[in-house]
Write a protein that holds these residues in place. Structure first.
Motif: not given
Length: 128
Positions: A97-126
């Motif tokens: 999934v991550v490779s598909a997002i990166v390969r697509d190269g669309a910057l807004f998709q990567m920004a959305a991914f980073v935003e989604a990571i920010r919304e993860c709980s500390d437990e999920d990030l750990a």
């Protein structure tokens, strides 16, 4: 072994996000054992729903075709075992999934991914 999901169903739970519902249920059963026959798998799933023998057999054979299960003849029956460990499967799906997002190269998709990571709980990030 690399599993590449063709579809991702974000509204589903667990493995059903990348597998069919029954495929996910069957993989859970097989991962909980060293190997399982169609009959044993059907019996384990009976608590949730009474599936026909042929339905379970068809789905297990599809999982063999997807290279998620191995099939071996044993005493006139077939035993199915996991071709990939649960943890490796999760890793393959995530990488795909991550490779598909990166390969697509669309910057807004990567920004959305980073935003989604920010919304993860500390437990999920750990866990990551």
């Amino acid at each position: 072994m690399r599993f590449h999901p063709k579809n991702i169903k974000l509204e589903e739970d667990g493995l059903s996000k990348v597998l069919g519902f029954l495929e996910a249920e069957i993989m859970d059963v097989v991962w909980s054992k060293d190997a399982a026959t169609v009959r044993e798998t059907r019996e384990a799933l009976k608590k949730k729903k009474a599936y026909s023998f042929n339905t379970i057999m068809t789905v297990m054979n599809r999982l063999v075709e997807k290279k998620l299960l191995n099939k071996k003849g044993v005493n006139g029956s077939f035993a199915y075992s996991a071709a990939v460990e649960r943890k490796a499967f999760g890793h393959d799906v995530t990488k795909s999934v991550v490779s598909a997002i990166v390969r697509d190269g669309a910057l807004f998709q990567m920004a959305a991914f980073v935003e989604a990571i920010r919304e993860c709980s500390d437990e999920d990030l750990a866990s990551l």
